[in-house]
Design a protein around this motif. Structure first.
Motif, mmCIF file in Angstrom:
data_model
loop_
_atom_site.group_PDB
_atom_site.id
_atom_site.type_symbol
_atom_site.label_atom_id
_atom_site.label_comp_id
_atom_site.label_asym_id
_atom_site.label_seq_id
_atom_site.Cartn_x
_atom_site.Cartn_y
_atom_site.Cartn_z
ATOM 1 N N VAL A 153 7.456 21.384 2.951
ATOM 2 C CA VAL A 153 6.629 22.478 3.444
ATOM 3 C C VAL A 153 7.409 23.317 4.454
ATOM 4 N N GLU A 154 8.254 22.660 5.264
ATOM 5 C CA GLU A 154 9.059 23.387 6.247
ATOM 6 C C GLU A 154 9.974 24.404 5.578
ATOM 7 N N GLU A 155 10.478 24.071 4.383
ATOM 8 C CA GLU A 155 11.368 24.984 3.666
ATOM 9 C C GLU A 155 10.615 26.145 3.025
ATOM 10 N N LEU A 156 9.275 26.067 3.042
ATOM 11 C CA LEU A 156 8.441 27.134 2.497
ATOM 12 C C LEU A 156 7.701 27.900 3.587
ATOM 13 N N THR A 157 7.877 27.466 4.833
ATOM 14 C CA THR A 157 7.114 28.041 5.937
ATOM 15 C C THR A 157 7.944 29.068 6.708
ATOM 16 N N GLY A 158 7.281 30.133 7.120
ATOM 17 C CA GLY A 158 7.956 31.168 7.898
ATOM 18 C C GLY A 158 8.374 32.323 7.012
ATOM 19 N N GLU B 65 0.841 -1.201 0.000
ATOM 20 C CA GLU B 65 0.000 0.000 0.000
ATOM 21 C C GLU B 65 0.877 1.252 0.000
ATOM 22 N N ILE B 66 0.570 2.170 -0.904
ATOM 23 C CA ILE B 66 1.267 3.463 -0.955
ATOM 24 C C ILE B 66 0.307 4.521 -0.423
ATOM 25 N N LYS B 67 0.662 5.095 0.726
ATOM 26 C CA LYS B 67 -0.224 6.054 1.373
ATOM 27 C C LYS B 67 0.193 7.492 1.089
ATOM 28 N N VAL B 68 -0.769 8.383 1.187
ATOM 29 C CA VAL B 68 -0.502 9.817 0.982
ATOM 30 C C VAL B 68 0.354 10.322 2.136
ATOM 31 N N PRO B 69 1.557 10.848 1.844
ATOM 32 C CA PRO B 69 2.433 11.325 2.916
ATOM 33 C C PRO B 69 1.959 12.668 3.461
ATOM 34 N N THR B 70 2.448 13.037 4.625
ATOM 35 C CA THR B 70 2.112 14.338 5.195
ATOM 36 C C THR B 70 3.100 15.392 4.710
ATOM 37 N N PRO C 257 10.695 29.815 -1.187
ATOM 38 C CA PRO C 257 11.595 29.143 -0.237
ATOM 39 C C PRO C 257 12.217 30.162 0.715
ATOM 40 N N ILE C 258 12.525 29.720 1.923
ATOM 41 C CA ILE C 258 13.013 30.613 2.971
ATOM 42 C C ILE C 258 14.499 30.372 3.239
ATOM 43 N N ILE C 259 15.286 31.447 3.197
ATOM 44 C CA ILE C 259 16.686 31.400 3.619
ATOM 45 C C ILE C 259 16.746 31.967 5.035
ATOM 46 N N ARG C 260 16.996 31.104 5.989
ATOM 47 C CA ARG C 260 16.913 31.488 7.395
ATOM 48 C C ARG C 260 18.225 32.097 7.898
ATOM 49 N N ASN C 261 18.078 33.040 8.848
ATOM 50 C CA ASN C 261 19.224 33.726 9.453
ATOM 51 C C ASN C 261 20.162 34.303 8.396
ATOM 52 N N THR C 262 19.563 35.033 7.461
ATOM 53 C CA THR C 262 20.348 35.651 6.392
ATOM 54 C C THR C 262 21.373 36.624 6.948
ATOM 55 N N LYS D 242 0.546 24.654 -0.010
ATOM 56 C CA LYS D 242 1.812 25.364 -0.040
ATOM 57 C C LYS D 242 2.784 24.859 -1.087
ATOM 58 N N ALA D 243 2.646 23.600 -1.511
ATOM 59 C CA ALA D 243 3.643 23.052 -2.434
ATOM 60 C C ALA D 243 3.067 21.868 -3.182
ATOM 61 N N THR D 244 3.736 21.511 -4.286
ATOM 62 C CA THR D 244 3.426 20.316 -5.049
ATOM 63 C C THR D 244 4.524 19.295 -4.780
ATOM 64 N N LEU D 245 4.144 18.133 -4.264
ATOM 65 C CA LEU D 245 5.098 17.095 -3.926
ATOM 66 C C LEU D 245 4.852 15.864 -4.789
ATOM 67 N N THR D 246 5.849 14.994 -4.888
ATOM 68 C CA THR D 246 5.714 13.782 -5.684
ATOM 69 C C THR D 246 5.541 12.558 -4.798
ATOM 70 N N LEU D 247 4.819 11.581 -5.313
ATOM 71 C CA LEU D 247 4.602 10.307 -4.634
ATOM 72 C C LEU D 247 5.380 9.247 -5.397
ATOM 73 N N SER D 248 6.207 8.483 -4.705
ATOM 74 C CA SER D 248 7.081 7.504 -5.357
ATOM 75 C C SER D 248 6.700 6.092 -4.945
ATOM 76 N N ALA D 249 6.979 5.145 -5.842
ATOM 77 C CA ALA D 249 6.730 3.728 -5.559
ATOM 78 C C ALA D 249 7.786 3.208 -4.598
ATOM 79 N N THR D 250 7.341 2.489 -3.569
ATOM 80 C CA THR D 250 8.291 1.940 -2.592
ATOM 81 C C THR D 250 8.842 0.585 -3.030
#
Length: 430
Positions: free
Chosen positions: A328-333, A4-9, A297-302, A43-51
């Motif tokens: 999503v973390e790289e796009l948040t903040g 089973e390939i589930k939708v990731p978070t 995308p966010i560049i932190r502590n510039t 927030k983003a488009t992600l890919t789903l891959s076969a395991t």
């Protein structure tokens, strides 16, 4: 065995996503780690891959919104997927394959010319197209097979053509030659409809909210790019030799923004209800155009990074955004955003704030323009810059002063090493 390939978070705050597009068909044989679908979040488009490798069975249809963790597809691993050989066949294996005749380049071109004859078919070929076909050794059949399928519009366009026999320049009336008739241009009245992606819908909602919920104003200035361009040209080869990538203007402007924030910290502040949040760090979002829409995308502590470190991180994040590998973390903040419409030729624009941030800097195209320098008219490479800001929290004095400080830093890049201060003043202890 059925996998089973589930939708990731995509991120902690996201509980529902949309199955944007299947990259394979139901029943196809897929290989392990092959990308099989695109998952759309707000927030983003992600890919789903076969395991695992095997035959895929699709459980969710395109455009369907499902909860994170839902089963997107199953893979039956009892089906063996034949992999392509990873090495060239050895000499002993070649005798079973027909030997291709070795054809010289002149012979190839002569064969191509023979295959390209338009008179062999009813398809008209322009001289430029014929030359391109000859250069690339393409036959008429190869070109026609690469075209899109025939649609209703194509048939209607052909039926609309005038039924006129082709006239040659030798045809004449009273000794006056006819000119060849102008071919009617094909046209279409068809419309294409497609559903908006989750990313595009969310972006639309945010843009409308910004206009309705902020007191947005824009102030402008112009920057003489001569010094920065000279520095970039002079040191580009050394920069590439050391870091393996070219130095761009975005990293320099990002560093200038971080330094200018030290003089005008309200530009970095945000409104949260009845409170004002003033971060002591500068996390800069860089607007990147992708096939799925705008991502930041966010560049932190510039403020703590060098121009080279910013350039390297920017390249990595931009590539991940374009290839749908970004998280999503790289796009948040983010406390501030920079967008560069100059890459598309924009001379001037009013960028829109990226909430909950309070300001955004817009860079534009660099154009040679006459300006006055010490009483003389000279030609310099100039860039218009724009700062859109929320007037509820940022006063006009700070917005104008911030943009002036950016101008000073870019026109005097050595000040980026002295925290924006005049080197002579530091030398004299002033």
């Amino acid at each position: 065995m059925l996998i089973e390939i589930k939708v990731p978070t995509p991120g902690e705050s996201i509980t529902e996503v949309e199955l944007g597009k299947w990259l394979v068909a139901d029943g196809d044989l897929v290989e392990k780690d092959q990308e099989v679908a695109e998952i759309e979040s707000d927030k983003a488009t992600l890919t789903l891959s076969a395991t695992e490798s095997g035959q895929i069975k699709i459980q969710i249809q395109e455009g369907e919104r499902v909860a994170v963790g839902a089963i997107a597809c199953t893979i039956d691993t009892s089906f063996v997927v034949e992999r392509k050989p990873e090495k060239e066949p050895i000499a002993s294996e070649l005798f079973v394959k027909p030997q291709e005749a070795v054809v010289s380049e002149p012979e190839k071109k002569s064969v191509a010319k023979a295959a390209v004859k338009p008179e062999d078919s009813n398809v008209k070929v322009t001289p430029v197209a014929r030359e391109m076909m000859e250069e690339n050794n393409l036959s008429m059949d190869e070109v026609l097979s690469g075209l899109h399928r025939i649609s209703k519009g194509d048939i209607e366009a052909v039926l609309a053509l005038p039924k006129i026999d082709k006239l040659t320049s030798t045809s004449s009336v009273s000794g006056v030659p006819f000119a060849e008739p102008v071919e009617a241009k094909a046209f279409s009245r068809e419309e294409k409809r497609e559903k908006m992606t989750s990313l595009r819908r969310k972006l639309s909602e945010r843009l409308v909210a910004v206009k309705n919920e902020t007191a947005m104003l824009t102030t402008f200035n112009e920057i003489d790019m001569s010094r920065v361009m000279e520095m970039r040209t002079k040191l580009q080869d050394k920069f590439v030799g050391k870091y393996g990538l070219k130095l761009g203007f975005m990293s320099i402007f990002s560093k200038a923004v971080a330094e200018a924030m030290q003089f005008h910290p309200t530009i970095n502040a945000q409104i949260d209800g009845e409170e004002i949040i003033s971060p002591e760090f500068v996390d800069i979002g860089i607007a990147v155009q992708t096939p799925k829409g705008l991502m930041v995308p966010i560049i932190r502590n510039t403020e703590s990074k060098t121009i080279a470190e910013i350039e390297i991180e920017l390249k990595v994040l931009a590539e991940k955004a374009r290839t749908k590998k970004i998280t999503v973390e790289e796009l948040t903040g983010g406390t501030f955003t920079i967008t560069n419409g100059g890459t598309f030729g924009s001379l001037m624009s009013t960028p829109i704030i990226n909430p909950p941030q309070s300001a955004i800097l817009g860079m534009h195209n660099i154009v040679d323009r006459p300006i006055a320098v010490n009483g003389q008219v000279v030609i310099r490479p100039m860039m218009y810059v724009a700062l859109s800001y929320d007037h509820r929290i940022i006063d006009g004095k700070d917005s104008v002063g911030f943009l002036v400080k950016i101008k000073e830093l870019i026109e005097n890049p050595e000040r980026l090493l002295t925290s924006g201060r005049n080197p002579e003043e530091i030398l004299l202890g002033l």
